[in-house]
Every structure is written in C-alpha cells, then in structure tokens.
Enzyme design. Structure first.
Site, PDB file in Angstrom:
ATOM      1  N   SER A 144       0.772  -1.150   0.176  1.00 17.23           N
ATOM      2  CA  SER A 144       0.120   0.038   0.361  1.00 17.23           C
ATOM      3  C   SER A 144       1.076   1.532   0.301  1.00 17.23           C
ATOM      4  O   SER A 144       0.197   1.995  -0.451  1.00 17.23           O
ATOM      5  CB  SER A 144      -0.526  -0.316   1.380  1.00 17.23           C
ATOM      6  N   HIS A 165      -0.728  -2.608  -7.214  1.00 25.13           N
ATOM      7  CA  HIS A 165      -1.923  -2.688  -5.909  1.00 25.13           C
ATOM      8  C   HIS A 165      -3.212  -2.383  -6.004  1.00 25.13           C
ATOM      9  O   HIS A 165      -4.118  -1.886  -7.113  1.00 25.13           O
ATOM     10  CB  HIS A 165      -1.391  -1.227  -5.799  1.00 25.13           C
ATOM     11  N   GLU A 177      -3.388  -0.324  -9.745  1.00 24.66           N
ATOM     12  CA  GLU A 177      -2.390   0.875 -10.399  1.00 24.66           C
ATOM     13  C   GLU A 177      -0.910  -0.011 -10.371  1.00 24.66           C
ATOM     14  O   GLU A 177      -0.369  -0.962  -9.299  1.00 24.66           O
ATOM     15  CB  GLU A 177      -1.756   1.176  -8.587  1.00 24.66           C
ATOM     16  N   ASN A 215      -3.639   6.121  -2.416  1.00 26.42           N
ATOM     17  CA  ASN A 215      -3.339   6.449  -1.065  1.00 26.42           C
ATOM     18  C   ASN A 215      -2.603   7.349  -0.699  1.00 26.42           C
ATOM     19  O   ASN A 215      -2.562   8.368   0.034  1.00 26.42           O
ATOM     20  CB  ASN A 215      -2.053   5.057  -0.540  1.00 26.42           C
TER      21      ASN A 215
HETATM   22  C1  LIG Z   1      -9.975   7.206  10.772  1.00 28.43           C
HETATM   23  C2  LIG Z   1      -8.798   6.873  10.798  1.00 28.43           C
HETATM   24  C3  LIG Z   1      -7.819   7.033   9.774  1.00 28.43           C
HETATM   25  C4  LIG Z   1      -6.019   6.105   9.798  1.00 28.43           C
HETATM   26  C5  LIG Z   1      -5.120   6.558   9.695  1.00 28.43           C
HETATM   27  C6  LIG Z   1      -5.443   6.197   7.978  1.00 28.43           C
HETATM   28  C7  LIG Z   1      -4.889   5.366   6.786  1.00 28.43           C
HETATM   29  C8  LIG Z   1      -4.457   5.391   5.499  1.00 28.43           C
HETATM   30  C9  LIG Z   1      -5.335   4.352   5.728  1.00 28.43           C
HETATM   31  C10 LIG Z   1      -5.271   3.652   3.774  1.00 28.43           C
HETATM   32  C11 LIG Z   1      -5.280   1.946   3.684  1.00 28.43           C
HETATM   33  C12 LIG Z   1      -4.560   1.958   1.990  1.00 28.43           C
HETATM   34  C13 LIG Z   1      -5.532   0.400   1.624  1.00 28.43           C
HETATM   35  C14 LIG Z   1      -4.865  -0.014   0.440  1.00 28.43           C
HETATM   36  O1  LIG Z   1      -4.186  -0.060   0.078  1.00 28.43           O
HETATM   37  C15 LIG Z   1      -5.897   1.067  -0.463  1.00 28.43           C
HETATM   38  C16 LIG Z   1      -7.491   0.203  -0.514  1.00 28.43           C
HETATM   39  O2  LIG Z   1      -7.723  -0.651  -0.432  1.00 28.43           O
HETATM   40  S1  LIG Z   1      -8.475   0.990   0.434  1.00 28.43           S
HETATM   41  C17 LIG Z   1     -10.378   1.098   0.461  1.00 28.43           C
HETATM   42  C18 LIG Z   1     -11.389   0.658  -1.041  1.00 28.43           C
HETATM   43  N1  LIG Z   1     -11.980  -0.167  -1.110  1.00 28.43           N
HETATM   44  C19 LIG Z   1     -13.231   0.572  -0.873  1.00 28.43           C
HETATM   45  O3  LIG Z   1     -12.735   2.124  -0.148  1.00 28.43           O
HETATM   46  C20 LIG Z   1     -14.571  -0.237  -0.478  1.00 28.43           C
HETATM   47  C21 LIG Z   1     -15.432   0.924   0.029  1.00 28.43           C
HETATM   48  N2  LIG Z   1     -16.656   0.067  -0.061  1.00 28.43           N
HETATM   49  C22 LIG Z   1     -17.257  -0.653  -0.710  1.00 28.43           C
HETATM   50  O4  LIG Z   1     -17.180  -0.351  -2.044  1.00 28.43           O
HETATM   51  C23 LIG Z   1     -18.693  -1.276  -0.516  1.00 28.43           C
HETATM   52  O5  LIG Z   1     -19.239  -0.810   0.545  1.00 28.43           O
HETATM   53  C24 LIG Z   1     -18.253  -3.261  -0.253  1.00 28.43           C
HETATM   54  C25 LIG Z   1     -17.302  -3.464   0.641  1.00 28.43           C
HETATM   55  C26 LIG Z   1     -18.439  -3.170  -1.847  1.00 28.43           C
HETATM   56  C27 LIG Z   1     -19.829  -3.476   0.422  1.00 28.43           C
HETATM   57  O6  LIG Z   1     -20.773  -2.959  -0.549  1.00 28.43           O
HETATM   58  P1  LIG Z   1     -22.071  -2.297   0.462  1.00 28.43           P
HETATM   59  O7  LIG Z   1     -23.239  -2.087  -0.781  1.00 28.43           O
HETATM   60  O8  LIG Z   1     -21.702  -1.944   1.170  1.00 28.43           O
HETATM   61  O9  LIG Z   1     -22.903  -3.916   1.305  1.00 28.43           O
HETATM   62  P2  LIG Z   1     -23.096  -5.653   1.099  1.00 28.43           P
HETATM   63  O10 LIG Z   1     -21.078  -5.239   1.713  1.00 28.43           O
HETATM   64  O11 LIG Z   1     -23.870  -5.608   1.653  1.00 28.43           O
HETATM   65  O12 LIG Z   1     -22.272  -5.881  -0.798  1.00 28.43           O
HETATM   66  C28 LIG Z   1     -23.195  -5.461  -1.550  1.00 28.43           C
HETATM   67  C29 LIG Z   1     -22.877  -7.163  -2.295  1.00 28.43           C
HETATM   68  O13 LIG Z   1     -21.622  -6.664  -3.395  1.00 28.43           O
HETATM   69  C30 LIG Z   1     -21.460  -7.591  -3.552  1.00 28.43           C
HETATM   70  N3  LIG Z   1     -19.973  -8.180  -2.733  1.00 28.43           N
HETATM   71  C31 LIG Z   1     -19.490  -7.266  -1.486  1.00 28.43           C
HETATM   72  N4  LIG Z   1     -18.340  -7.554  -1.023  1.00 28.43           N
HETATM   73  C32 LIG Z   1     -17.971  -8.770  -1.886  1.00 28.43           C
HETATM   74  C33 LIG Z   1     -16.485  -9.890  -1.864  1.00 28.43           C
HETATM   75  N5  LIG Z   1     -15.302  -9.216  -0.888  1.00 28.43           N
HETATM   76  N6  LIG Z   1     -17.008 -10.579  -2.110  1.00 28.43           N
HETATM   77  C34 LIG Z   1     -18.256 -10.320  -3.262  1.00 28.43           C
HETATM   78  N7  LIG Z   1     -18.804  -9.409  -3.387  1.00 28.43           N
HETATM   79  C35 LIG Z   1     -19.148  -9.231  -2.226  1.00 28.43           C
HETATM   80  C36 LIG Z   1     -21.773  -8.503  -2.431  1.00 28.43           C
HETATM   81  O14 LIG Z   1     -22.568  -9.336  -3.751  1.00 28.43           O
HETATM   82  C37 LIG Z   1     -23.244  -7.882  -1.732  1.00 28.43           C
HETATM   83  O15 LIG Z   1     -24.245  -8.472  -1.878  1.00 28.43           O
HETATM   84  P3  LIG Z   1     -24.280  -9.679  -0.550  1.00 28.43           P
HETATM   85  O16 LIG Z   1     -24.176 -11.174  -1.293  1.00 28.43           O
HETATM   86  O17 LIG Z   1     -24.573  -8.717   0.223  1.00 28.43           O
HETATM   87  O18 LIG Z   1     -25.621 -10.219  -1.202  1.00 28.43           O
HETATM   88  N1  NAD Z   2      -5.675  -4.233   3.716  1.00 31.38           N
HETATM   89  C1  NAD Z   2      -5.933  -3.534   2.940  1.00 31.38           C
HETATM   90  O1  NAD Z   2      -6.762  -3.256   2.258  1.00 31.38           O
HETATM   91  C2  NAD Z   2      -4.936  -4.172   1.964  1.00 31.38           C
HETATM   92  C3  NAD Z   2      -5.417  -2.763   0.007  1.00 31.38           C
HETATM   93  C4  NAD Z   2      -4.175  -2.846  -0.215  1.00 31.38           C
HETATM   94  C5  NAD Z   2      -3.710  -3.403  -0.539  1.00 31.38           C
HETATM   95  N2  NAD Z   2      -2.712  -3.953   0.818  1.00 31.38           N
HETATM   96  C6  NAD Z   2      -1.582  -4.477   1.048  1.00 31.38           C
HETATM   97  O2  NAD Z   2      -1.536  -5.810   0.696  1.00 31.38           O
HETATM   98  C7  NAD Z   2      -0.750  -6.478   2.039  1.00 31.38           C
HETATM   99  C8  NAD Z   2      -1.425  -7.573   2.885  1.00 31.38           C
HETATM  100  O3  NAD Z   2      -2.328  -6.812   3.787  1.00 31.38           O
HETATM  101  P1  NAD Z   2      -3.510  -7.731   3.792  1.00 31.38           P
HETATM  102  O4  NAD Z   2      -4.616  -7.372   4.103  1.00 31.38           O
HETATM  103  O5  NAD Z   2      -4.105  -9.337   2.873  1.00 31.38           O
HETATM  104  O6  NAD Z   2      -2.851  -8.547   5.351  1.00 31.38           O
HETATM  105  P2  NAD Z   2      -3.626  -9.556   5.719  1.00 31.38           P
HETATM  106  O7  NAD Z   2      -2.395  -9.443   7.296  1.00 31.38           O
HETATM  107  O8  NAD Z   2      -5.111  -9.708   6.147  1.00 31.38           O
HETATM  108  O9  NAD Z   2      -3.073 -10.573   5.260  1.00 31.38           O
HETATM  109  C9  NAD Z   2      -1.121 -11.312   5.292  1.00 31.38           C
HETATM  110  C10 NAD Z   2      -0.811 -12.185   5.134  1.00 31.38           C
HETATM  111  O10 NAD Z   2       0.656 -12.626   4.876  1.00 31.38           O
HETATM  112  C11 NAD Z   2       0.636 -14.122   5.751  1.00 31.38           C
HETATM  113  N3  NAD Z   2       2.336 -13.844   5.553  1.00 31.38           N
HETATM  114  C12 NAD Z   2       3.102 -12.473   6.704  1.00 31.38           C
HETATM  115  N4  NAD Z   2       4.269 -13.031   6.212  1.00 31.38           N
HETATM  116  C13 NAD Z   2       4.254 -14.251   5.509  1.00 31.38           C
HETATM  117  C14 NAD Z   2       5.254 -15.039   4.794  1.00 31.38           C
HETATM  118  N5  NAD Z   2       7.025 -14.743   4.794  1.00 31.38           N
HETATM  119  N6  NAD Z   2       5.585 -16.021   3.919  1.00 31.38           N
HETATM  120  C15 NAD Z   2       3.934 -15.932   3.273  1.00 31.38           C
HETATM  121  N7  NAD Z   2       2.979 -15.588   4.253  1.00 31.38           N
HETATM  122  C16 NAD Z   2       2.806 -14.502   4.951  1.00 31.38           C
HETATM  123  C17 NAD Z   2       0.315 -13.848   7.195  1.00 31.38           C
HETATM  124  O11 NAD Z   2       0.073 -14.976   7.482  1.00 31.38           O
HETATM  125  C18 NAD Z   2      -0.998 -13.198   5.998  1.00 31.38           C
HETATM  126  O12 NAD Z   2      -1.796 -14.504   6.421  1.00 31.38           O
HETATM  127  C19 NAD Z   2      -0.262  -5.449   3.229  1.00 31.38           C
HETATM  128  O13 NAD Z   2       1.195  -5.530   1.931  1.00 31.38           O
HETATM  129  C20 NAD Z   2      -0.653  -4.396   2.836  1.00 31.38           C
HETATM  130  O14 NAD Z   2      -0.138  -2.648   2.770  1.00 31.38           O
HETATM  131  C21 NAD Z   2      -3.675  -4.333   1.658  1.00 31.38           C
END
Ligand SMILES: CCCCCCCCCCCCC[C@H](O)CC(=O)SCCNC(=O)CCNC(=O)[C@H](O)C(C)(C)COP(=O)(O)OP(=O)(O)OC[C@H]1O[C@@H](n2cnc3c(N)ncnc32)[C@H](O)[C@@H]1OP(=O)(O)O
Ligand code: NAD
Length: 309
Positions: A144, A165, A177, A215
């Site tokens: 990430s 990504h 990405e 991000n």
């Molecule tokens: C405030 C504190 C701050 C602290 C610091 C912050 C630091 C910054 C952190 C950054 C993290 C970065 C992580 C990463 O690198 C980047 C990312 O991934 S960021 C995350 C991006 N994703 C989102 O933003 C998701 C947003 N949410 C959604 O799109 C939806 O909510 C959802 C997850 C799709 C769920 O849909 P909803 O309509 O809300 O609700 P449902 O759960 O009922 O789902 C509806 C429907 O969708 C299908 N479905 C949902 N999930 C799945 C799945 N996993 N697999 C298959 N199908 C799925 C399904 O058909 C659902 O219907 P149902 O089955 O429930 O009948």
């Molecule tokens: N969680 C998110 O929304 C998200 C979205 C995009 C990217 N990412 C990135 O993806 C990566 C994984 O995130 P996550 O949320 O899936 O974490 P997670 O904790 O759900 O899964 C990580 C997995 O890696 C396994 N693991 C750790 N060290 C290992 C090793 N040496 N060999 C084999 N397996 C090992 C752990 O057992 C665990 O099952 C991170 O780099 C995270 O930044 C996370």
C-alpha cells in the site's frame, strides 16, 4: 502509450516470461488481499498457487474465497444455480495452496506478494525467492505504501520487478495501480498492465512515489478524519455518516479503516511518519496505537473503531 519514453534502458536482460503473457501466478500471503487476488486470477482462467505460513491459514483463505464466490454467483448465475456451483468448483480447481514458497515459484510467470506491510519482511521474502525462482519470473508487490524500489533492492531482477496495487475487496474493486520503478523494463510493465486487464481490472500507470495515486490522496483525508475526531469535533459515527451522505463515499473513513485492517493502517502511518518525521499529518495517533496494542484490528478481529458481531 510508452510508459518509459524518458527511461534510458539499462543493460538488463530484456528476456521475460514466454511472449510476455502471465498465466501461472504464485501469490505469497493468503490474507484479505492475497486470497482476493487469487480468487479473481483463478476466476479469469489463471493457474494460481496461494502460499502462506500455515495450513490452517490457507484453509481459512480457501474458505474465504469460496464464500466470496458464493456472493458473486448469487448475482452472476441468479437463475442458474447449477451453473453457479460449477463455476465455483472450476475456479477452486485453479487454486492450489502451499506453505512451501520456494517450491511454489518454480513454474511461476508472476510472483505476487501480499504479506504484512513491513519492508524488511518483504525484502527478506523476495531476496530468498530471487535465488529460487526462474530467471524470467516477474516479481511484484501489492504494498500500500512502501517504495517498490526499496522492496526490489533485495533482488537481482530489478528489470523484472514492479508494483501491482489491488484494492479491497478485490472481487469488487475495479482498479489496479501498476507501478514501474526506474529499472522496471517496458516488457515487464506491459506484462503487468496486460495481466491486470486479463483479470477484468482497469489499470492505471503509477510512478514509484509514496502512496502511488489513491493512497497519496486517501491517507491525508483519513488522517484528517482521525484528527477531527481526536479534537472532539465529530463522533466516528457522524463523520462516517457525513462522508457517505455528503461526499457519496460507500464507506466512511472509520468504517473503511476497520475494513482495511488497523494493523495495516498503523504500518502505513508509522512508515510514512518515519520517512517524514516533521509532517504533522503522519504524527502517530494515540487512539489508533491503543486499538492496535489491544489487538483490535477491525473487522478481521471483530473489533476496531467499531464492534462487529
Ligand atoms: C479514520 C482513521 C484514519 C487512520 C489513518 C488512515 C491511513 C490510511 C489507510 C489507507 C489504507 C489503504 C489500503 C489499500 O492500500 C488501498 C485500499 O484498498 S483502500 C480501500 C478501497 N475500498 C473501498 O473504499 C471499499 C468501499 N466500500 C465498498 O465499495 C462497499 O462498501 C463494499 C465493500 C463493496 C460492500 O458493499 P455494500 O453495498 O456496502 O454492502 P454489502 O456488504 O451488502 O455488499 C453488497 C454486495 O456486493 C457484493 N460483495 C460485497 N463484498 C463482496 C466480496 N468480498 N466478494 C464478493 N462479493 C462482494 C455482494 O454481492 C454483496 O451482496 P450480498 O452478497 O451481501 O447479497
Ligand atoms: N487490507 C487492505 O485493504 C489492503 C489493500 C491493498 C493493499 N494492501 C497491502 O497488501 C498486503 C497484505 O495486506 P492484507 O490486508 O491482505 O494483510 P493480512 O494480514 O490480511 O494478510 C497477510 C498474510 O500474509 C501472511 N504472511 C505474512 N508473512 C508471510 C511470509 N513471510 N510468508 C508467507 N505469508 C506471510 C500472513 O500469515 C497473512 O495471512 C500489505 O502489504 C498491505 O499493505 C492491503
């Protein structure tokens, strides 16, 4: 569009996997992201080996993939349950599981890592597998927030290393990405771009800069939400409601953090704070540190900013 028109090609081998098409994928890390990527790759005809540290974790990964596939077929095969079940079985047959990373990379066109967001752990993993994987295997990280260049530095295949990504949940989020470093060859970058499209995703091309695109914009927004709450200027609930109803986000920032995993969130913030210690945006959060110290990582542990049944 040539991604590296400005790049001076170094003397790296330009040889890559057979005609640049990625078919066999080894994914290291069967957690939220690795399992999701495995599911989507297997659903689009790729042969996947999912690797983690224990059989128990991998059984959980497989169960999660099956559960997600059931949600997919409920829509995709709404009036054809038998076809839906057949689809699920066909996808699961494309996924094998293993705790032996070295053995699992022997036939890999792509080795994709999705393990803990820790630079040293990623570097150690890639450095070890660099000695075992075929010369033409492309390496990529799903990180990430960490520099792909730093992760790649532990290997000898700087031209065959990039970032892929994906976004959470992988079956639902269309974006990937694709990150190229200054040494990623054009062939490697094109293979990663085409692989993303073969998974049905929409790729964007990114430079190896902090947070790539999403991000870089998401972290400041979400950190500001946390500060707003810590200053007492809004409850978690109201801030989430406000961003969903006022900005049209599907999830508010606190909901989203619980969904991503507070352990991963903390790794991201701590990493950027270490790189940019004077930036107040990345100053540590007492609330976040407390929750993580208590093992409250969000949805995956049943409690984070919110409680889950
Ligand atoms: C405030 C504190 C701050 C602290 C610091 C912050 C630091 C910054 C952190 C950054 C993290 C970065 C992580 C990463 O690198 C980047 C990312 O991934 S960021 C995350 C991006 N994703 C989102 O933003 C998701 C947003 N949410 C959604 O799109 C939806 O909510 C959802 C997850 C799709 C769920 O849909 P909803 O309509 O809300 O609700 P449902 O759960 O009922 O789902 C509806 C429907 O969708 C299908 N479905 C949902 N999930 C799945 C799945 N996993 N697999 C298959 N199908 C799925 C399904 O058909 C659902 O219907 P149902 O089955 O429930 O009948
Ligand atoms: N969680 C998110 O929304 C998200 C979205 C995009 C990217 N990412 C990135 O993806 C990566 C994984 O995130 P996550 O949320 O899936 O974490 P997670 O904790 O759900 O899964 C990580 C997995 O890696 C396994 N693991 C750790 N060290 C290992 C090793 N040496 N060999 C084999 N397996 C090992 C752990 O057992 C665990 O099952 C991170 O780099 C995270 O930044 C996370």
């Amino acid at each position: 569009m040539a991604f590296f028109t400005h790049q001076i090609r170094r003397g790296f081998s330009s040889s890559i996997i057979k005609n640049g098409v990625i078919k066999n994928v080894t994914i290291i890390g069967g957690g939220q992201m690795g399992a999701g990527i495995a599911q989507v790759a297997a659903s689009t005809g790729h042969t996947v080996t999912l690797v983690d540290t224990s059989e128990d974790i991998l059984k959980k990964s497989r169960k999660g993939i099956e559960g997600s596939l059931k949600r997919v077929v409920k829509k995709k095969f709404a009036d054809k349950p038998e076809a839906g079940e057949e689809f699920i079985q066909n996808v699961l047959q494309n996924v094998s599981i293993s705790t032996d990373a070295g053995a699992s990379v022997q036939a890999a066109d792509l080795l994709l890592e999705a393990i803990v967001e820790n630079l040293k752990v990623k570097q150690d993993l890639f450095g070890h597998l660099d000695e075992l994987a075929p010369a033409n295997t492309i390496f990529a990280s799903n990180t990430s927030s960490l520099p792909i260049t730093d992760i790649a530095g532990s290997t000898s295949r700087l031209d065959r290393f990039g970032g892929l990504h994906f976004f959470n949940p992988v079956p639902m989020m269309k974006l990937v990405e694709v990150v190229g470093t200054s040494t990623t060859s054009q062939e490697t970058f094109d293979s990663l771009l085409n692989f993303s499209k073969a998974l049905g995703k929409t790729p964007v091309s990114c430079k190896d800069t902090p947070g790539f695109i999403v991000n870089r914009l998401l972290v400041p927004y979400m950190m500001e939400a946390l500060r707003l709450h810590e200053r007492g200027h809004g409850s978690k609930e109201d801030i989430d409601i406000a961003m969903k109803l006022g900005a049209g986000y599907p999830m508010g920032p606190f909901e989203l953090c619980d969904y991503v995993g507070l352990d991963t969130v903390k790794f991201i913030i701590d990493g950027w704070s270490a790189k940019d210690p004077h930036n107040p945006l990345f100053a540590s959060s007492e609330l976040l540190n407390k929750l993580v110290a208590e093992g409250k990582y969000g949805k995956k542990t049943g409690e984070g900013f919110y409680k889950y049944k």
